[in-house]
Design an enzyme around this catalytic site. Sequence first.
Site, PDB file in Angstrom:
ATOM      1  N   LYS A   1      -0.816   5.845   8.649  1.00 56.53           N
ATOM      2  CA  LYS A   1       0.016   6.034   7.447  1.00 56.53           C
ATOM      3  C   LYS A   1      -0.847   6.061   6.193  1.00 56.53           C
ATOM      4  CE  LYS A   1       1.535   2.612   5.332  1.00 56.53           C
ATOM      5  NZ  LYS A   1       1.155   1.788   4.151  1.00 56.53           N
TER       6      LYS A   1
ATOM      7  N   THR B   1       0.866  -1.176   0.000  1.00 61.23           N
ATOM      8  CA  THR B   1       0.000   0.000   0.000  1.00 61.23           C
ATOM      9  C   THR B   1       0.902   1.224   0.000  1.00 61.23           C
ATOM     10  OG1 THR B   1      -1.712  -1.172   1.238  1.00 61.23           O
ATOM     11  CG2 THR B   1      -1.819   1.232   1.227  1.00 61.23           C
TER      12      THR B   1
ATOM     13  N   LYS C   1      -6.989   1.250  -3.388  1.00 62.68           N
ATOM     14  CA  LYS C   1      -6.659   0.651  -2.093  1.00 62.68           C
ATOM     15  C   LYS C   1      -6.672   1.699  -0.985  1.00 62.68           C
ATOM     16  CE  LYS C   1      -5.313  -1.877   1.261  1.00 62.68           C
ATOM     17  NZ  LYS C   1      -4.007  -2.519   1.408  1.00 62.68           N
TER      18      LYS C   1
END
Length: 285
Positions: free
Chosen positions: A232, A88, A164
Site C-alpha cells: 500500500k 501513513t 514518511k
Amino acid sequence: MEIGIIGLGAMGREIARNLADAGHTVLAWNRSGGQLDGVRIVATPAQALQADMALTMLADDAAIRSVLQGTNLLSLARPGLVHVVSSTISVALAKELVDSHRTAGIGYVAAPVLGRPDVAAKGELNVLAAGAPQALETVRPVLEVISKRIWDMGGEPPAANAAKIACNMMITMAIEAMAEAVVLTEGNGLTRERFFDLILNTLFGSRSYQVYSANITQQHYKPGFKASLGLKDLRLAQAAAEQLGRNLPMLSAVSDQMAEAVKARGGDRDWSVMADYTIRPAGGP
C-alpha cells in the site's frame, strides 16, 4: 492533558497506553471496539475530538476518508482543537486534510511515525511532524511522550507525509538489495550470516539493515509490518511520483516485487518476506 485517540490498531494501542501511563487522560474510539487499561473508550469519534488535542492513527486513506471526511466529523470538533494525524497516507489526501481542517477552523499537524509496534511500546518512535508553528508547539509535549525524537518537517503538513512515504520506499529498497546480494553470495558458497556480518560492520549498519538482515538470515517473517501494508505504501509513493510527472525506476521494480510476494500468499507476513520471494528460485518450495 485530555487527549482523544482515533484508532486502536497495533500502533494506536501502544501510543494510547504510553500517554495514559504518562498521566494524561486518554479518550479513545476504535472502529472494532475493545478495551485498553487506563484508557476510556468512547462511543463515537466525535467524542474523541472534544479533548484538548486529538491524535488519529488509522490504517490508510480509505479509513481516514470514511471516519473523518465521509461523516463531516471535523465540523463537530471542539473549537481550538489541534488534530494530529499520524497515519501513513497519500500526499493527495494530506493536501485535502489541510483544506478540511482549515474549513473546520481547527489546528492540524501531520505527524507520521517511523517505528514498528515494539518501538511504539517503548515510546521511542521517530515522529515526522509538520504544521503551523503554534500548532506544533501545542502538541509537542504529547509527541515527546511517544517519541525518541521529533523531526521538524516544516510548516506544510504534506511534506511530512511525503517524507514518511519516501522512508518506507527506501526500506523496501534495502530489503530487496539484501535479498539480491544473498542470491549472488550464497550462490557462490558464502553463507548469508557471514555476508551480513560483513555489510553490517562496514557499509550498511543502519537499523533497517540490522532488523531485516536478521529476518532474512533466520527466514523469520512473523509480521511486524505486514507486506500488504508495505505494498500500500509503495503504491502511495508511485502516486506521489505520478503527481510530480516523474518516473522512479527503482520504485517501480520494488513495487512489482512486493506485489508478487503478496500474491504468493505473503500479504499477512512481515514485508521483508519480499526477500524470501526473491531468494527462492522460481518455482522453488
